[in-house]
Design a protein around this motif. Structure first.
Motif, short mmCIF file in Angstrom:
data_model
loop_
_atom_site.label_atom_id
_atom_site.label_comp_id
_atom_site.label_asym_id
_atom_site.label_seq_id
_atom_site.Cartn_x
_atom_site.Cartn_y
_atom_site.Cartn_z
N ILE A 178 -7.64 33.81 -35.68
CA ILE A 178 -6.60 34.25 -34.75
C ILE A 178 -5.29 33.57 -35.10
O ILE A 178 -5.27 32.55 -35.80
N SER A 179 -4.19 34.11 -34.60
CA SER A 179 -2.88 33.54 -34.89
C SER A 179 -2.61 32.31 -34.02
O SER A 179 -3.25 32.11 -32.98
N ARG A 180 -1.66 31.52 -34.45
CA ARG A 180 -1.28 30.33 -33.67
C ARG A 180 -0.72 30.73 -32.31
O ARG A 180 -0.99 30.07 -31.30
N SER A 181 0.04 31.81 -32.28
CA SER A 181 0.63 32.25 -31.00
C SER A 181 -0.46 32.72 -30.03
O SER A 181 -0.38 32.47 -28.83
N SER A 182 -1.51 33.37 -30.56
CA SER A 182 -2.61 33.82 -29.70
C SER A 182 -3.37 32.63 -29.13
O SER A 182 -3.71 32.59 -27.95
N PRO B 34 -11.60 14.25 -36.88
CA PRO B 34 -10.15 13.99 -36.83
C PRO B 34 -9.31 15.18 -37.30
O PRO B 34 -8.12 15.27 -36.98
N GLU B 35 -9.95 16.09 -38.04
CA GLU B 35 -9.23 17.25 -38.56
C GLU B 35 -9.15 18.40 -37.56
O GLU B 35 -8.55 19.44 -37.85
N LEU B 36 -9.77 18.24 -36.40
CA LEU B 36 -9.70 19.28 -35.37
C LEU B 36 -8.26 19.47 -34.94
O LEU B 36 -7.60 18.52 -34.51
N SER B 37 -7.75 20.68 -35.05
CA SER B 37 -6.34 20.93 -34.76
C SER B 37 -6.13 22.41 -34.46
O SER B 37 -7.08 23.22 -34.54
N MET B 38 -4.91 22.74 -34.11
CA MET B 38 -4.58 24.15 -33.89
C MET B 38 -4.93 24.99 -35.12
O MET B 38 -5.52 26.06 -35.01
N MET B 39 -4.56 24.49 -36.31
CA MET B 39 -4.78 25.26 -37.53
C MET B 39 -6.26 25.44 -37.83
O MET B 39 -6.71 26.54 -38.21
#
Length: 283
Positions: free
Chosen positions: A202-206, A189-194
């Motif tokens: 890597i950065s969020r924008s990348s 459930p913790e799978l996320s962008m972060m």
């Protein structure tokens, strides 16, 4: 271009023809034909391609491919004999990995012009005026709106082929690693962008750019899509309860799983297997 699931790929192309009645062909990034349906050209184009003018047909398609390669957008064009055709690129990670080509469409507002063109052909031509005229009479002219609608459906097919990875490019290894990581951790459930950014440093924008270019949607939407695709397969196997499937697909709450499933599929989880079977029985 690497083919992952050729049977599913064929079904997309065949379904496009069932809906529109227009031939659709798949080409790789070097414009080598992979598959087309129907296999036969229209009677009109068969007459053209039986002569030395066939090279002009190929030139028209080549020019369209070059245009799509440059713009990375769909392109509607008129062939050398006046038929309407359209091409759209299949894009993955901002890279063209193939093309879809729909063609041999008689436009309503071009019908008289094409007939006049046939009548004005010189006597020395290889082409049979009678055969061309007979072929034209067998074709159903389409309006501009109908043609543009078919092009939009073709665009959706190209996006679907890329999203489902029926074909894909070996380029961008980071994208493959991210995709594998997502699929391996869908139950978390913790799978996320972060969490993905932290794992791959890597950065969020990348990450957003990689996902948007590859699938046309953001990373959160892609994770949600993958979870529901996994749930769909599990529901068809009927080996787990809905609450178990919800947890195994990374949803903390069964109610949220049900709501998300309905949003993305149009069906409730409890009804999905039966509606799927009925749909395939009708097909």
């Amino acid at each position: 271009m690497i083919q992952k699931d050729f049977e599913e790929l064929k079904n997309v192309i065949i379904d496009f023809y069932k809906i529109t009645g227009i031939m659709l062909s798949l080409y790789d990034e070097n414009f080598n034909k992979i598959y087309t349906y129907p296999q036969e050209n229209s009677p009109f184009c068969s007459v053209i391609r039986s002569t030395t003018l066939e090279h002009k047909c190929f030139e028209c398609d080549q020019n369209a491919m070059k245009h799509c390669k440059k713009t990375q957008k769909p392109f509607i064009y008129e062939c050398h004999m006046g038929m309407m055709e359209a091409m759209t690129p299949i894009i993955s990670s901002d890279i063209i990995i193939g093309y879809l080509l729909m063609g041999q469409v008689l436009s309503k507002h071009k019908t008289l012009q094409i007939k006049d063109r046939i009548e004005s052909l010189p006597k020395s031509t290889e082409l049979s005026k009678e055969a061309l005229m007979a072929a034209i009479e067998k074709m159903k002219p389409l309006s501009k709106d109908t043609l543009e609608a078919a092009v939009h459906i073709m665009e959706m097919c190209a996006s679907f082929i890329s999203l489902k990875r029926f074909v894909f490019s070996e380029q961008n290894p980071l994208q493959r690693e991210i995709e594998n990581y997502i699929h391996e951790n869908l139950s978390d459930p913790e799978l996320s962008m972060m969490s993905i950014c932290n794992h791959f440093l890597i950065s969020r924008s990348s990450l957003y750019s990689i996902c948007k270019n590859a699938y046309g949607i953001g990373i959160s939407d892609y994770i949600r899509y993958c979870r529901i695709e996994k749930a769909k397969k599990m529901l068809l196997h009927k080996q787990h309860s809905i609450s178990e499937i919800s947890r195994m697909c990374g949803f903390n709450e069964a109610n949220y799983f049900t709501k998300t499933f309905k949003q993305l599929t149009g069906s409730l989880p409890k009804d999905y297997a039966s509606s799927y079977m009925q749909k395939n029985k009708r097909g």
